[in-house]
Design a protein around this motif. Structure first.
Motif, PDB file in Angstrom:
ATOM      1  N   THR A 197      13.659 -12.534 -22.381  1.00 30.41           N
ATOM      2  CA  THR A 197      13.864 -11.694 -21.196  1.00 30.41           C
ATOM      3  C   THR A 197      15.291 -11.808 -20.685  1.00 30.41           C
ATOM      4  O   THR A 197      15.877 -10.819 -20.225  1.00 30.41           O
ATOM      5  N   PHE A 198      15.887 -12.997 -20.754  1.00 30.90           N
ATOM      6  CA  PHE A 198      17.284 -13.162 -20.338  1.00 30.90           C
ATOM      7  C   PHE A 198      18.204 -12.338 -21.235  1.00 30.90           C
ATOM      8  O   PHE A 198      19.106 -11.629 -20.752  1.00 30.90           O
ATOM      9  N   ALA A 199      18.000 -12.443 -22.554  1.00 33.54           N
ATOM     10  CA  ALA A 199      18.857 -11.718 -23.491  1.00 33.54           C
ATOM     11  C   ALA A 199      18.735 -10.205 -23.312  1.00 33.54           C
ATOM     12  O   ALA A 199      19.731  -9.475 -23.403  1.00 33.54           O
ATOM     13  N   GLU A 200      17.519  -9.711 -23.029  1.00 31.11           N
ATOM     14  CA  GLU A 200      17.330  -8.279 -22.830  1.00 31.11           C
ATOM     15  C   GLU A 200      17.948  -7.809 -21.517  1.00 31.11           C
ATOM     16  O   GLU A 200      18.617  -6.770 -21.466  1.00 31.11           O
ATOM     17  N   ASN A 201      17.734  -8.557 -20.450  1.00 33.40           N
ATOM     18  CA  ASN A 201      18.237  -8.133 -19.144  1.00 33.40           C
ATOM     19  C   ASN A 201      19.751  -8.255 -19.026  1.00 33.40           C
ATOM     20  O   ASN A 201      20.356  -7.608 -18.175  1.00 33.40           O
ATOM     21  N   LEU A 202      20.349  -9.093 -19.841  1.00 32.69           N
ATOM     22  CA  LEU A 202      21.807  -9.184 -19.825  1.00 32.69           C
ATOM     23  C   LEU A 202      22.461  -7.855 -20.193  1.00 32.69           C
ATOM     24  O   LEU A 202      23.596  -7.568 -19.763  1.00 32.69           O
ATOM     25  N   ARG A 203      21.752  -7.034 -20.965  1.00 34.51           N
ATOM     26  CA  ARG A 203      22.283  -5.739 -21.387  1.00 34.51           C
ATOM     27  C   ARG A 203      21.849  -4.595 -20.485  1.00 34.51           C
ATOM     28  O   ARG A 203      22.135  -3.432 -20.778  1.00 34.51           O
ATOM     29  N   ALA A 204      21.120  -4.896 -19.423  1.00 34.31           N
ATOM     30  CA  ALA A 204      20.616  -3.849 -18.534  1.00 34.31           C
ATOM     31  C   ALA A 204      21.731  -3.248 -17.690  1.00 34.31           C
ATOM     32  O   ALA A 204      22.770  -3.874 -17.443  1.00 34.31           O
ATOM     33  N   ASP A 205      21.514  -2.021 -17.200  1.00 35.22           N
ATOM     34  CA  ASP A 205      22.520  -1.320 -16.395  1.00 35.22           C
ATOM     35  C   ASP A 205      22.813  -2.041 -15.082  1.00 35.22           C
ATOM     36  O   ASP A 205      23.963  -2.099 -14.635  1.00 35.22           O
ATOM     37  N   TYR A 206      21.766  -2.575 -14.440  1.00 37.05           N
ATOM     38  CA  TYR A 206      21.996  -3.226 -13.151  1.00 37.05           C
ATOM     39  C   TYR A 206      22.865  -4.471 -13.295  1.00 37.05           C
ATOM     40  O   TYR A 206      23.571  -4.862 -12.364  1.00 37.05           O
TER      41      TYR A 206
END
Length: 308
Positions: A197-206
């Motif tokens: 989840t950390f690795a995925e959210n690091l690439r999120a727009d927010y």
């Protein structure tokens, strides 16, 4: 929020009845006569067997036994053991021990699991990430009883840091080693889930927006990244807290912890259906309450979540 909680509580009623019915049927479908098993290899008087079966209600139809059990359950009566002691007395003595053990395991699981997972997620693709993934994979691959005996041999018998068996279940320090063993498997899953989840959210727009606004890295990671990444982790942790009670059967046996797991193992070996059903009913209640608490925590972690 109030209507949502009320609706969820109403939904728990058929779930609770259905699960207790399933458990009751499974326990009473086990082969053999539990009353006859009380004598072991010795000869028993058939009249005594029939008298005991009648006193425990085992001579009634199965549906009637379940109805009687549910009537007693809603009055706080979990039945009696074959020794004549109320099941609730047995559970009330063992349950606090398992709660303390589960809390110790959950704290270890949260600190190490989320810590390792967050570190690996922030270092995705690097040596630290690879090391955490390999470590968690090794832990997942080893059975719990092997981890338990290994920890007991190293930390207790060889290093002498702790006692091999728990002497006082009231002493929280003696529950650290069995709690660590109990938490290891779940800790590995938490670490891998947090890392993903950390690795995925690091690439999120927010996240890109927060960095572009010039926010300090501590705020970006601690507020924006951590809170959004913890939603699936909290779901797993809440369900796993109930699972820790069931998984404690092996751990409590290795370290001689007199908790619910130990009580359940003895009841299974002696075919005490009332004790087995009573203990598992407690597990069901714990799962239902924890699932409700988890759903309510979603709104705390993510203010965008609202309950209709």
């Amino acid at each position: 929020m109030g209507r949502y909680v009320a609706r969820r509580l109403l939904q728990m009623i058929p779930v609770f009845i259905g699960t207790t019915l399933l458990i009751f049927l499974m326990v009473h479908s086990l082969p053999g006569d539990p009353v006859r098993a009380m004598w072991g290899d010795k000869a028993a008087d058939p009249a005594q067997i029939e008298q005991l079966r009648h006193s425990f209600g085992l001579d009634k139809p199965l549906w009637q036994q379940y109805v009687d059990y549910m009537k007693g359950l809603f009055q706080g009566d979990f039945g009696q053991t074959f020794g004549g002691r109320p099941v609730w007395d047995e559970v009330s003595e063992a349950f606090p021990v398992s709660v303390r053990l589960a809390v110790v395991a959950l704290l270890i699981e949260i600190v190490l699991g989320i810590g390792l997972g967050a570190w690996a997620g922030l270092k995705a693709g690097k040596a630290a990430d690879t090391g955490v993934l390999i470590f968690t994979l090794v832990v997942i691959s080893i059975p719990v009883f092997v981890l338990g005996y290994f920890a007991q041999t190293i930390f207790a018998n060889q290093l002498g840091w702790v006692t091999p068996n728990v002497q006082d279940s009231e002493d929280i320090t003696q529950l650290v080693l069995p709690g660590f063993v109990l938490a290891l498997l779940s800790m590995a899953y938490v670490a891998r889930l947090t890392r993903t989840t950390f690795a995925e959210n690091l690439r999120a727009d927010y996240m890109r927006t927060a960095v572009a606004k010039g926010l300090p890295r501590r705020r970006v990671v601690g507020v924006h990244l951590l809170r959004n990444s913890l939603i699936p982790v909290v779901t797993y942790l809440g369900a796993d807290f109930g699972t820790l009670f069931g998984g404690a059967v092996v751990t409590e046996g290795i370290f001689n912890v007199q908790g619910v797991g130990n009580l359940l193992y003895k009841a299974l070996s002696q075919r005490e259906g009332s004790t087995i059903t009573g203990v598992v009913t407690i597990f069901v209640l714990v799962f239902l309450v924890l699932n409700l608490i988890i759903d309510l925590l979603y709104a705390v972690l993510d203010p965008r979540i609202r309950y209709a």
